[in-house]
Design a protein around this motif. Structure first.
Motif, PDB file in Angstrom:
ATOM      1  N   GLU A 155      -6.881   8.081   3.581  1.00 33.65           N
ATOM      2  CA  GLU A 155      -5.668   8.577   2.934  1.00 33.65           C
ATOM      3  C   GLU A 155      -4.492   7.699   3.343  1.00 33.65           C
ATOM      4  O   GLU A 155      -4.265   7.467   4.532  1.00 33.65           O
ATOM      5  N   THR A 156      -3.748   7.191   2.364  1.00 29.41           N
ATOM      6  CA  THR A 156      -2.610   6.333   2.661  1.00 29.41           C
ATOM      7  C   THR A 156      -1.380   6.775   1.878  1.00 29.41           C
ATOM      8  O   THR A 156      -1.479   7.412   0.830  1.00 29.41           O
ATOM      9  N   SER A 157      -0.218   6.397   2.415  1.00 32.81           N
ATOM     10  CA  SER A 157       1.048   6.626   1.728  1.00 32.81           C
ATOM     11  C   SER A 157       1.951   5.438   2.025  1.00 32.81           C
ATOM     12  O   SER A 157       2.066   5.012   3.180  1.00 32.81           O
ATOM     13  N   ASN A 167       0.816   7.381  -3.122  1.00 27.85           N
ATOM     14  CA  ASN A 167      -0.243   7.952  -2.288  1.00 27.85           C
ATOM     15  C   ASN A 167      -1.614   7.624  -2.844  1.00 27.85           C
ATOM     16  O   ASN A 167      -1.807   7.562  -4.062  1.00 27.85           O
TER      17      ASN A 167
END
Length: 277
Positions: A155-157, A167
């Motif tokens: 999970e990245t932002s 996101n």
């Protein structure tokens, strides 16, 4: 006596090789690397729980795919530079390398927005200082694993200015024996896709909109997720869409779980083997 001694030696050797990942199916063990950085309106928070011991073929596949994606997500406009810095052959040091590359990019981006056509540097201050904010977060965890497959979640932002961050939520399933990274084509029978797409639409509408079709064009079945959005979980197949992929940003990242018991006839022989059926 000699025969018994020989048996004991062979057994001990097999156990040793198995523990090192050379024998039969092995569970996955993980390590975690963390990096935190906060300075001059730049924030980086990275936590990578990565597989380091177990089925070597699966670990190698997951390492290469995840590090490559992480590099591109963290530094979208200079992929070649960050790919070299993150050393894709190893997770060790990857978090630090991604942090360094993002900070370098963010600082250059800040300078550009604060420099006018005459070359004068004037950073915003007070209530306008938010314009300098640049943020990147990444969280890699083991979603599920057994002796037959491993599924990781990334999970990245990333925030580079503007109204909201970008996101992503990626899933990666690797066959423990072959190391193959599974796609929808490996998991589902091709002839089952139309029915599955209708089922996915129904489940997502129930989950996100109380059954009301407020997000999707009427009558259209949802396509299979395009990027790392189909994976094997503990109890079913994970379906994960990215922001804007099938719905507006306000809908977030639509997702649903297709229980194995409901879609058994739609699964390929490989999937049935991996889930133990």
């Amino acid at each position: 006596m000699l025969r018994k001694l020989t048996f004991l030696i062979l057994t001990a050797t097999a156990l040793t090789l198995s523990a090192q990942g050379y024998g039969g199916p092995q569970p996955v063990s993980t390590r975690t690397s963390k990096v935190n950085y906060e300075k001059n309106h730049i924030t980086v928070d990275i936590s990578l729980q990565y597989p380091y011991m177990g089925p070597m073929a699966a670990i190698a596949t997951l390492r290469d795919s995840i590090l490559s994606d992480l590099a591109e997500l963290a530094h979208p406009y200079a992929f070649e530079d960050i790919e070299m810095q993150t050393k894709p052959s190893s997770f060790d040091g990857a978090a630090e390398a991604v942090k360094d590359a993002f900070v370098k990019y963010a600082e250059a981006d800040q300078r550009e927005i604060c420099t006018d056509e005459n070359g004068r540097y004037t950073p915003p201050s007070g209530e306008d200082a938010w314009m300098l904010n640049r943020e990147f977060t990444a969280d890699l965890t083991k979603e599920f694993s057994n002796l037959r497959f491993v599924t990781m979640r990334l999970e990245t932002s990333i925030y580079l200015g503007g109204a909201h961050p970008g996101n992503t939520l990626f899933f990666y399933t690797a066959d423990s024996q072959t190391g193959k990274l599974l796609t929808a084509a490996d998991i589902f029978k091709h002839e089952s896709l139309p029915a599955l797409q209708r089922l996915i639409r129904q489940k997502i509408l129930t989950e996100y909109a109380d059954g009301e079709d407020i997000f999707f064009e009427e009558g259209n079945d949802l396509p299979m997720p395009a990027t790392h959005g189909v994976a094997l979980g503990e109890k079913g197949v994970i379906i994960q869409y990215q922001s804007y992929e099938v719905a507006p940003y306000v809908a977030g990242q639509p997702a649903c779980l297709l229980p194995y018991s409901e879609i058994k006839n739609s699964l390929t022989p490989l999937t049935l083997k991996l889930i133990g059926n």
